[in-house]
Write a protein that holds these residues in place. Structure first.
Motif, PDB file in Angstrom:
ATOM      1  N   PHE A  14       0.854  -1.195   0.000  1.00 40.10           N
ATOM      2  CA  PHE A  14       0.000   0.000   0.000  1.00 40.10           C
ATOM      3  C   PHE A  14       0.878   1.229   0.000  1.00 40.10           C
ATOM      4  CE2 PHE A  14      -2.498  -3.298   2.112  1.00 40.10           C
ATOM      5  CZ  PHE A  14      -3.675  -3.255   1.377  1.00 40.10           C
ATOM      6  N   GLY A  44      -1.614  -6.641  12.138  1.00 41.31           N
ATOM      7  CA  GLY A  44      -0.760  -6.002  11.132  1.00 41.31           C
ATOM      8  C   GLY A  44       0.127  -6.966  10.375  1.00 41.31           C
ATOM      9  N   GLY A  46      -0.851  -9.098   8.163  1.00 39.50           N
ATOM     10  CA  GLY A  46      -1.297  -9.311   6.779  1.00 39.50           C
ATOM     11  C   GLY A  46      -2.420 -10.319   6.629  1.00 39.50           C
ATOM     12  N   LYS A  47      -3.054 -10.742   7.725  1.00 43.07           N
ATOM     13  CA  LYS A  47      -4.112 -11.762   7.660  1.00 43.07           C
ATOM     14  C   LYS A  47      -5.298 -11.293   6.804  1.00 43.07           C
ATOM     15  CE  LYS A  47      -4.666 -11.800  12.219  1.00 43.07           C
ATOM     16  NZ  LYS A  47      -3.668 -10.786  12.663  1.00 43.07           N
TER      17      LYS A  47
HETATM   18  N1  LIG Z   1      -5.880   0.044   2.826  1.00 45.89           N
HETATM   19  C1  LIG Z   1      -4.674   0.077   3.405  1.00 45.89           C
HETATM   20  N2  LIG Z   1      -3.883   1.147   3.228  1.00 45.89           N
HETATM   21  C2  LIG Z   1      -2.664   1.185   3.776  1.00 45.89           C
HETATM   22  N3  LIG Z   1      -2.152   0.219   4.517  1.00 45.89           N
HETATM   23  C3  LIG Z   1      -2.883  -0.874   4.741  1.00 45.89           C
HETATM   24  C4  LIG Z   1      -4.188  -1.007   4.200  1.00 45.89           C
HETATM   25  N4  LIG Z   1      -4.695  -2.215   4.563  1.00 45.89           N
HETATM   26  C5  LIG Z   1      -3.739  -2.796   5.320  1.00 45.89           C
HETATM   27  N5  LIG Z   1      -2.659  -1.994   5.429  1.00 45.89           N
HETATM   28  C6  LIG Z   1      -1.423  -2.308   6.135  1.00 45.89           C
HETATM   29  O1  LIG Z   1      -1.023  -3.595   5.738  1.00 45.89           O
HETATM   30  C7  LIG Z   1      -0.550  -4.302   6.844  1.00 45.89           C
HETATM   31  C8  LIG Z   1      -1.337  -5.588   7.011  1.00 45.89           C
HETATM   32  O2  LIG Z   1      -2.651  -5.259   7.410  1.00 45.89           O
HETATM   33  P1  LIG Z   1      -3.786  -6.340   7.654  1.00 45.89           P
HETATM   34  O3  LIG Z   1      -3.807  -7.278   6.520  1.00 45.89           O
HETATM   35  O4  LIG Z   1      -5.020  -5.627   7.983  1.00 45.89           O
HETATM   36  O5  LIG Z   1      -3.228  -7.085   8.952  1.00 45.89           O
HETATM   37  P2  LIG Z   1      -4.012  -7.964  10.008  1.00 45.89           P
HETATM   38  O6  LIG Z   1      -5.343  -8.300   9.441  1.00 45.89           O
HETATM   39  O7  LIG Z   1      -3.140  -9.156  10.209  1.00 45.89           O
HETATM   40  O8  LIG Z   1      -4.091  -7.147  11.240  1.00 45.89           O
HETATM   41  C9  LIG Z   1      -0.653  -3.385   8.045  1.00 45.89           C
HETATM   42  O9  LIG Z   1       0.611  -2.789   8.279  1.00 45.89           O
HETATM   43  C10 LIG Z   1      -1.655  -2.373   7.614  1.00 45.89           C
HETATM   44  O10 LIG Z   1      -1.364  -1.151   8.237  1.00 45.89           O
END
Ligand SMILES: Nc1ncnc2c1ncn2[C@@H]1O[C@H](COP(=O)(O)OP(=O)(O)O)[C@@H](O)[C@H]1O
Ligand SMILES: [Mg+2]
Lengths: 228, 406
Positions: A14, A44, A46-47
């Protein structure tokens, strides 16, 4: 066993330059039909991103996602929509039921999108309410149901479209542990009796215990992949 | 149908907001309907005032008489015409007429005047001539004991020539055969006032006028009324088929310049109504957009369970249409009795309108399907258009973004 889901070198980042976040970093994983897989890892890791990519809700930066031999990363939008509708069921942490529709109607809606006949819809709604233990609650609106009940409706909704796979992003995170475990039992039961493939994320130890496979994510990469 | 339930319940979700939006559409509709009713009514009034004075709804002539009147351009086969008119049930009355410029004398005074020959009986079924008699008695075709025919003259001519009832008036004109016509007539009535179109007219009984102008039994014009003036153009073209050797003209052709001015006036008014509706719909657009933005997450969920982007456009469209039709139903219930009353009784004008010596006291609205359906079509169309941008906005929501918004 047949391969149901296969990701190859899946990357998703992202932002750009200084704000660049690499959410997934070359994830290659294969999930077989009938597995009951938990994706675990700290917040955070990536799940959610991985589940969204597998479900076609998001597009990878690079790499591929193949479902039943079809690469959905290369599919045009409208087709992905249909593919999701017919092959994937989603369960979200926040239940995400349509508030103005009753439990029954929430379950029915996805079948309506599929063009299932009214009779068959009614039959399946009944069946889904039964197997999720919601008999008698079909007429209630989400606001009149407890969190656990709402999440059961979400499971029923995900099941109703007869998908190949159900993807659940932290389905128990908003539930107390007892309710969470009983929801997981429902899912596990569907997995065992109907062979439904489940991929769910969690960071709850008690929930993980019940999975047949644990994929550990850390900083967007697979750390460990263990089958029980 | 689940989709209808969904749309309907979504409307009920923000009850107060939907109510306000609905009421603004209801109000806009009622306002629109009443204005159109008034507009059409006053247009109809003006047309009536105008056509019933003299022109009638349809006229028949020989050749191009309307644009270039020639004394010898006459309708000869009157039987054929009257048969055609009698066979048309939608015609309520007709009257034959002859015309000629003339010079009028009285003693040492003289004035140019306009001779109109009318059938004293038939004319009353087409024009208001009888009502316009301001002094004296409406004439008949019979000459007096001295053999003089009666004449009715316009108020302008009467005052210019200082003529009164029972006085003699001498007319000079050119006959159809080129001979000089001249004769004495006895004034039986004064017609209208100094604002009448016929203030310098001399009305003669048809038979006397025909003899005077050497026209034989021929006439220049047939004027007629139809039961529904809105159908006059269609009836005129039907008649034209029956009478291929003559020219059948609706009043819109006979009085083309008047018609044009009225018509552009009318369109200008429709345009300003359009602006009111436009303003109402800025409010509606705002509401619909707001309701879409509030439901971003929900739309993401719908998308993730397989709803097409177009499905969301349809849902928003349906919601807007439902609210619109509900508002229109309420609006119709309010407008129906109002317009009905308005068309029946009208509003009393503070001052009567004097049209050539006939007074009009009331301004009435029009009660017709057009009055209700025109605004309805307009509003439904506007609602359909207005629901598209929010619909497209909803369709463009990415499930990923929608689901991660809390
Ligand atoms: N739409 C987005 N814009 C920017 N960063 C994102 C976005 N979605 C997720 N992230 C980032 O990607 C990483 C993985 O997020 P995420 O898949 O939600 O993790 P989890 O579900 O394991 O908590 C995190 O660092 C999060 O901040
Ligand atoms: Mg997450």
């Amino acid at each position: 066993m047949t391969k149901l889901i296969e990701t190859k070198d899946l990357c998703r980042s992202f932002g750009s330059d200084e704000t660049l976040v690499v959410a997934l970093d070359h994830v290659s994983v294969t999930i077989e039909e009938g597995e009951f897989t938990a994706i675990i890892g700290p917040s955070g890791s990536g799940k959610t991103t991985l589940l969204h990519l597998i479900g076609g809700l998001d597009e990878p930066s690079s790499g591929s996602v193949t479902l039943s031999g079809i690469n959905i990363a290369k599919m045009p939008g409208r087709q992905v929509s249909d593919f999701r509708r017919d092959h994937i069921g989603f369960i979200f942490q926040a239940y995400n039921l349509i508030p103005v529709l009753s439990a029954e109607e929430n379950i029915e809606y996805v079948m309506l999108l599929q063009g299932v006949s009214a009779r068959e819809r009614r039959r399946r709604v009944k069946e889904m309410l039964k197997i999720t233990g919601l008999e008698g609650l079909g007429k209630r609106r989400p606001a009149q149901l407890s969190g656990g009940q709402q999440q059961r409706v979400a499971v029923a909704r995900a099941m109703a479209s007869s998908p190949d796979t159900i993807l659940a992003d932290e389905p128990t995170a908003n539930l107390d542990s007892k309710t969470g475990i009983s929801l997981l039992e429902v899912m596990r039961d569907l997995n065992q009796t109907r062979g439904m493939t489940f991929v769910f994320s969690t960071h709850d130890e008690k929930i993980m215990e019940r999975a047949t496979r644990l994929i550990h994510l850390h900083d967007g990469a697979i750390d460990k992949d263990e089958r029980k | 149908m689940l989709i209808f339930k969904l749309a309907f319940r979504n409307i009920l979700r923000q009850k107060r907001r939907s109510l306000l939006t609905g009421l603004s559409m209801t109000g806009g509709y009622v306002l629109f309907v009443i204005s159109i009713s008034m507009l059409e009514g006053s247009w109809g009034n003006a047309v009536d005032i105008f056509t019933l004075d003299h022109t009638g709804h349809i006229q028949i002539h020989k050749g191009n008489y309307v644009k270039r009147p020639k004394i010898y351009e006459t309708i000869v086969d009157r039987e054929e015409v009257e048969e055609a008119l009698a066979g048309e049930a939608r015609i309520t009355g007709y009257a034959p007429r002859v015309y000629s410029p003339t010079l009028a004398y009285s003693g040492d005074k003289t004035s140019p005047a306009f001779l109109i020959g009318v059938d004293p009986v038939l004319e009353t079924s087409v024009s208001r001539l009888l009502l316009k008699v301001s002094d004296g008695t409406y004439f008949d075709a019979a000459p007096n004991e001295d053999g003089y025919s009666q004449a009715m003259i316009g108020a302008g001519l009467a005052s210019k020539l200082k003529l009164g009832l029972g006085d003699e008036i001498v007319l000079i004109a050119q006959g159809a055969d080129g001979s000089i016509a001249n004769d004495i007539f006895i004034i039986s009535a004064i017609i209208g006032n100094k604002t009448s179109f016929d203030r310098f007219a001399v009305y003669l009984p048809l038979s006397a006028a025909q003899v005077f102008l050497s026209l034989g039994a021929t006439v220049h014009e047939y004027a007629m009324l139809v039961s529904n003036r809105n159908h006059n153009e269609a009836i005129a073209s039907d008649l034209q088929v029956l009478l291929p050797n003559l020219t059948v003209s609706p009043w819109q052709k006979v009085e083309e310049s008047f018609y044009r001015t009225m018509q552009s006036d009318r369109q200008g008014n429709h345009f300003s109504m359009g602006i009111i509706v436009f303003l109402v719909f800025i409010g509606v657009l705002n509401t619909v957009l707001m309701s879409v933005l509030e439901r971003t997450r929900e739309f993401g969920v719908l998308r993730s369970i397989g709803c097409h982007p177009l499905g969301l456009v349809k849902l928003i469209f349906l919601e807007t249409q439902m609210l619109t039709w509900l508002s229109l139903a309420v609006g119709g219930l309010i407008a129906l009795p109002l317009v009905f009353w308005f068309a029946q009784y009208g509003i009393l004008l503070p001052q009567p309108i004097d049209v050539g010596g006939v007074n009009f006291q009331h301004m009435k609205g029009e009660f017709s399907s057009l009055v209700f359906f025109m605004p309805m079509t307009f509003i439904v169309g506007a609602a359909a258009l207005i629901s598209l941008p929010p619909g497209i906005r909803a369709a463009r929501i990415l499930p990923r973004d929608a689901l991660s918004s809390h």
